[in-house]
Design a protein around this motif. Structure first.
Motif, PDB file in Angstrom:
ATOM      1  N   GLU A 192      -3.581  61.295  84.791  1.00 46.36           N
ATOM      2  CA  GLU A 192      -4.992  61.563  84.498  1.00 46.36           C
ATOM      3  C   GLU A 192      -5.820  60.283  84.371  1.00 46.36           C
ATOM      4  OE1 GLU A 192      -6.341  64.482  84.590  1.00 46.36           O
ATOM      5  OE2 GLU A 192      -4.445  65.538  84.876  1.00 46.36           O
ATOM      6  N   THR A 193      -5.244  59.202  83.845  1.00 45.75           N
ATOM      7  CA  THR A 193      -6.024  57.986  83.642  1.00 45.75           C
ATOM      8  C   THR A 193      -6.083  57.118  84.892  1.00 45.75           C
ATOM      9  OG1 THR A 193      -4.147  56.640  82.879  1.00 45.75           O
ATOM     10  CG2 THR A 193      -5.340  57.956  81.226  1.00 45.75           C
ATOM     11  N   GLY A 194      -5.080  57.234  85.765  1.00 43.27           N
ATOM     12  CA  GLY A 194      -5.019  56.382  86.942  1.00 43.27           C
ATOM     13  C   GLY A 194      -4.611  54.955  86.627  1.00 43.27           C
ATOM     14  N   GLN A 195      -4.281  54.674  85.377  1.00 42.68           N
ATOM     15  CA  GLN A 195      -3.869  53.333  84.990  1.00 42.68           C
ATOM     16  C   GLN A 195      -2.407  53.088  85.377  1.00 42.68           C
ATOM     17  OE1 GLN A 195      -5.586  53.695  80.682  1.00 42.68           O
ATOM     18  NE2 GLN A 195      -5.526  51.506  81.154  1.00 42.68           N
ATOM     19  N   HIS A 196      -2.082  51.806  85.600  1.00 47.76           N
ATOM     20  CA  HIS A 196      -0.702  51.436  85.879  1.00 47.76           C
ATOM     21  C   HIS A 196       0.149  51.701  84.636  1.00 47.76           C
ATOM     22  CE1 HIS A 196       2.824  48.929  86.722  1.00 47.76           C
ATOM     23  NE2 HIS A 196       2.455  48.988  87.996  1.00 47.76           N
ATOM     24  N   PRO A 197       1.370  52.202  84.816  1.00 50.49           N
ATOM     25  CA  PRO A 197       2.225  52.442  83.646  1.00 50.49           C
ATOM     26  C   PRO A 197       2.393  51.217  82.755  1.00 50.49           C
ATOM     27  CG  PRO A 197       3.198  53.428  85.593  1.00 50.49           C
ATOM     28  CD  PRO A 197       2.014  52.636  86.074  1.00 50.49           C
ATOM     29  N   GLY A 198       2.401  50.031  83.368  1.00 48.31           N
ATOM     30  CA  GLY A 198       2.526  48.814  82.569  1.00 48.31           C
ATOM     31  C   GLY A 198       1.358  48.620  81.621  1.00 48.31           C
ATOM     32  N   GLN A 199       0.145  48.979  82.061  1.00 50.00           N
ATOM     33  CA  GLN A 199      -1.028  48.878  81.186  1.00 50.00           C
ATOM     34  C   GLN A 199      -0.915  49.834  80.010  1.00 50.00           C
ATOM     35  OE1 GLN A 199      -3.911  49.505  84.603  1.00 50.00           O
ATOM     36  NE2 GLN A 199      -5.056  47.955  83.476  1.00 50.00           N
ATOM     37  N   LEU A 200      -0.492  51.049  80.308  1.00 50.51           N
ATOM     38  CA  LEU A 200      -0.356  52.045  79.238  1.00 50.51           C
ATOM     39  C   LEU A 200       0.746  51.643  78.260  1.00 50.51           C
ATOM     40  CD1 LEU A 200      -0.720  55.245  81.445  1.00 50.51           C
ATOM     41  CD2 LEU A 200      -2.400  54.327  79.845  1.00 50.51           C
ATOM     42  N   LYS A 201       1.806  51.062  78.803  1.00 50.07           N
ATOM     43  CA  LYS A 201       2.899  50.576  77.940  1.00 50.07           C
ATOM     44  C   LYS A 201       2.393  49.482  77.004  1.00 50.07           C
ATOM     45  CE  LYS A 201       5.110  47.177  79.203  1.00 50.07           C
ATOM     46  NZ  LYS A 201       5.807  46.160  80.000  1.00 50.07           N
ATOM     47  N   ASP A 202       1.669  48.503  77.575  1.00 47.56           N
ATOM     48  CA  ASP A 202       1.187  47.384  76.766  1.00 47.56           C
ATOM     49  C   ASP A 202       0.224  47.848  75.672  1.00 47.56           C
ATOM     50  OD1 ASP A 202       2.690  45.706  78.319  1.00 47.56           O
ATOM     51  OD2 ASP A 202       1.002  44.939  79.515  1.00 47.56           O
TER      52      ASP A 202
END
Length: 275
Positions: free
Chosen positions: A225-235
């Protein structure tokens, strides 16, 4: 269920060769979506238990133990059999395949092999996965030269009724097999590991499993839904010296990310071998 533009479209009558888990996932999803009616369905499987399941679930479907007993073969044939027996299926009743659109879900079996075994090139190769059963499948397909645009449209309708469908080059199909085809099993293992960790940390088993399932579902939905990279969401959730970064450090030391990539590559290699 995943929303898509094709779910309300209907398909011509269909014959399912192999009524096991994957056949049930795809065709069961089609019936649930209203894309095909049970009375337009023919199921062929040598297992009496399997045929009984289809008769119990969809009484108007026509069930046969052998292809030879199907008097009128529907225009679309979905071949959901194990790769080692595909050639034997092709040889079992060659007249039955004439003029039909053949759709194969057998991992590793190439379009060239299908064309040689079945004697024509109106063939489409598909790699679905078992979440088709709950309308959340991730499928890819590629077509032989003899498959028309209409044929490819039928397959896209079939797959989008139970998830997403992406057309790819055949050279990419075994990579798809290693990722989305085998991927649900990897995710199930992750869910099981998370739940086991919860139990190890002191949670009751049922609560640990409930939290693990929702955590994986929620994380996947955030990426989608956010379109963000998983690494960004992890950080974003890994604060300095906090609990999350401590847990992530353990995963990195155990090479979990590399193990997942290696699993996909190994499954892709096995698909190459099957072909």
């Amino acid at each position: 269920m995943t929303e898509n533009s094709n779910a309300s479209q209907s398909l011509p009558p269909l014959c399912l060769i192999g009524g096991g888990q994957m056949g049930r996932a795809i065709v069961g999803g089609l019936i649930q979506a209203g894309t095909i009616r049970p009375d337009d369905l023919v199921v062929v499987d040598p297992s009496a238990q399997c045929r009984q399941w289809w008769s119990d679930q969809h009484p108007s479907a026509k069930c046969h133990a052998s292809v030879q007993t199907v008097e009128t073969m529907p225009p679309i044939v979905l071949l959901a059999v194990k790769p080692p027996i595909m050639q034997r299926v092709a040889q079992s009743a060659p007249k039955q395949w004439a003029g039909r659109l053949l759709v194969s879900v057998a991992a590793g079996i190439t379009l060239n092999s299908m064309q040689a075994w079945f004697g024509h090139d109106r063939v489409i190769r598909v790699m679905p996965n078992t979440p088709c059963l709950v309308g959340e499948g991730a499928s890819a397909f590629c077509a032989a030269a003899g498959a028309t645009d209409e044929d490819q449209g039928h397959v896209k309708t079939m797959l989008e009724a139970v998830g997403i469908a992406i057309a790819v080059d055949e050279k990419q199909m075994n990579a798809v097999t290693g990722l989305s085809g085998s991927g649900p099993a990897y995710v199930f293992t992750i869910i099981e590991g998370l739940a086991d960790g919860g139990v190890l940390a002191g949670l009751p088993r049922d609560l640990a499993m409930q939290l693990a399932v929702q955590t994986v579902l929620g994380a996947a939905t955030m990426v989608k839904e956010t379109g963000q990279h998983p690494g960004q969401l992890k950080d974003a959730v890994a604060s300095p010296a906090g609990t999350t970064i401590t847990g992530l450090n353990t995963l990195e030391r155990r090479a979990v990310r590399a193990a997942m990539a290696d699993a996909v590559a190994a499954a892709k290699q096995r698909g190459d071998e099957l072909g």
